[in-house]
Design a protein around this motif. Structure first.
Motif, PDB file in Angstrom:
ATOM      1  N   ASP A  44      39.564 -66.330  48.908  1.00  0.00           N
ATOM      2  CA  ASP A  44      40.902 -66.773  48.533  1.00  0.00           C
ATOM      3  C   ASP A  44      41.875 -65.608  48.716  1.00  0.00           C
ATOM      4  OD1 ASP A  44      40.091 -69.355  47.813  1.00  0.00           O
ATOM      5  OD2 ASP A  44      39.434 -68.649  45.852  1.00  0.00           O
ATOM      6  N   ARG A  55      45.870 -64.079  48.636  1.00  0.00           N
ATOM      7  CA  ARG A  55      47.224 -64.207  48.069  1.00  0.00           C
ATOM      8  C   ARG A  55      48.199 -63.559  49.062  1.00  0.00           C
ATOM      9  NH1 ARG A  55      49.754 -63.274  42.296  1.00  0.00           N
ATOM     10  NH2 ARG A  55      51.731 -62.273  42.807  1.00  0.00           N
ATOM     11  N   TYR A  76      44.048 -60.298  40.812  1.00  0.00           N
ATOM     12  CA  TYR A  76      43.000 -60.568  39.811  1.00  0.00           C
ATOM     13  C   TYR A  76      42.269 -61.882  40.078  1.00  0.00           C
ATOM     14  CZ  TYR A  76      40.729 -61.092  35.286  1.00  0.00           C
ATOM     15  OH  TYR A  76      39.798 -61.260  34.304  1.00  0.00           O
ATOM     16  N   HIS A  77      43.016 -62.936  40.391  1.00  0.00           N
ATOM     17  CA  HIS A  77      42.397 -64.252  40.593  1.00  0.00           C
ATOM     18  C   HIS A  77      42.103 -64.537  42.067  1.00  0.00           C
ATOM     19  CE1 HIS A  77      42.795 -65.419  36.424  1.00  0.00           C
ATOM     20  NE2 HIS A  77      44.081 -65.070  36.430  1.00  0.00           N
ATOM     21  N   LYS A  99      37.679 -55.782  46.055  1.00  0.00           N
ATOM     22  CA  LYS A  99      38.766 -56.622  46.577  1.00  0.00           C
ATOM     23  C   LYS A  99      39.550 -55.864  47.635  1.00  0.00           C
ATOM     24  CE  LYS A  99      38.977 -59.510  42.510  1.00  0.00           C
ATOM     25  NZ  LYS A  99      39.807 -60.267  41.573  1.00  0.00           N
TER      26      LYS A  99
END
Length: 289
Positions: free
Chosen positions: A134, A136, A209-210, A231
């Protein structure tokens, strides 16, 4: 870093999405506009391209959509942006979505201009899935939270009442305001330490974070960063003219590309739902003519 030209010539059928930012197009730098037109020609030649993201600062300054829409037919035909709009419209007709995010220099860009070629204005943060990860997406200026004065300025300028105030000024007045802001910004930035102009680590960790990865522009420091938590933060590059003093000046930019191999050799499989899709940064170069 691999070149986008090499990708174009060896694996064009695998290119599904292209992500760019910080073009800073203006009438004062026609070479940057020509380079963007060259990228659009490449996009039109890609058989499986389904998305072109422009993640902010498409333009050096945007005074409002009426800057272009108020032109008469003759002025539009001669305008530097008209060939760009034509190619974007062709790209959209071919089935490629054109998704545009505001940057700190073109936050007055609105849907009226994007409607000329079927583009879509997207808000930040914008989530996408790449393979099993995912991502961002955002422009990146909100991550530079050490610059307290800029963050206050950003909040004020992007308020809907401020936009309404500015768009009700004449184009001449808006140009004067923009010139004044840019002059003050250049003066202030020359006094700031380098770390203040970069992203803040705490803000990055909070933003990511997500997510599994973060992709942004704005800082003009293209790179790939890995955090202790595994990450990844990818930074797109600004479009800049290099080798200016030689006979062969070039426009160079670090862009993002999402690739995926065709399923069973079929190019018509959904390119946005591909579990083996991958993201990487590539260098795009254009020889100025």
């Amino acid at each position: 870093m691999q070149s986008f030209e090499y990708l174009m010539t060896t694996r064009p059928h695998e290119v599904r999405q292209i992500l760019i930012s910080d073009l800073h197009l203006s009438l004062d730098e026609p070479a940057l506009v020509q380079a963007f037109l060259a990228l659009l020609d490449d996009c039109l030649a890609l058989p499986s391209l389904k998305r072109l993201f422009i993640l902010g600062d498409w333009f050096e300054v945007w005074l409002g959509d009426d800057f272009y829409l108020s032109l008469d037919d003759e002025a539009r035909a001669a305008h530097l942006l008209t060939p760009m709009i034509t190619k974007l419209k062709q790209l959209r007709v071919q089935g490629c979505e054109i998704l545009v995010m505001h940057g700190n220099r073109d936050f007055l860009l609105d849907r009226s201009f994007l409607n000329l070629f079927g583009g879509e204005l997207i808000a930040e943060p914008y989530p996408i899935t790449v393979g099993q990860q995912d991502f961002r997406l955002e422009h990146g200026d909100a991550l530079c939270s050490d610059d307290k004065k800029y963050q206050i300025f950003r909040k004020v300028m992007r308020h809907r009442l401020m936009k309404w105030y500015l768009l009700n000024k004449s184009l001449e007045k808006r140009q004067a305001i923009a010139d004044n802001i840019r002059a003050k910004s250049q003066q202030n930035n020359s006094k700031k330490a380098a770390y203040i102009m970069d992203v803040n680590e705490h803000s990055v960790n909070k933003a990511i974070y997500h997510f599994d990865a973060l992709l942004h522009g704005h800082t003009h420091r293209p790179d790939t960063h890995c955090s202790n938590e595994g990450k990844t933060r990818y930074v797109l590059g600004d479009w800049r003219i290099i080798d200016k003093d030689t006979r062969k000046p070039k426009v160079s930019a670090v862009i993002g590309v999402i690739t995926a191999e065709p399923l069973d050799g079929n190019l018509n499989n959904d390119p946005l739902d591909h579990s083996s899709a991958e993201f990487d940064l590539f260098e795009f170069r254009y020889l100025v003519r």
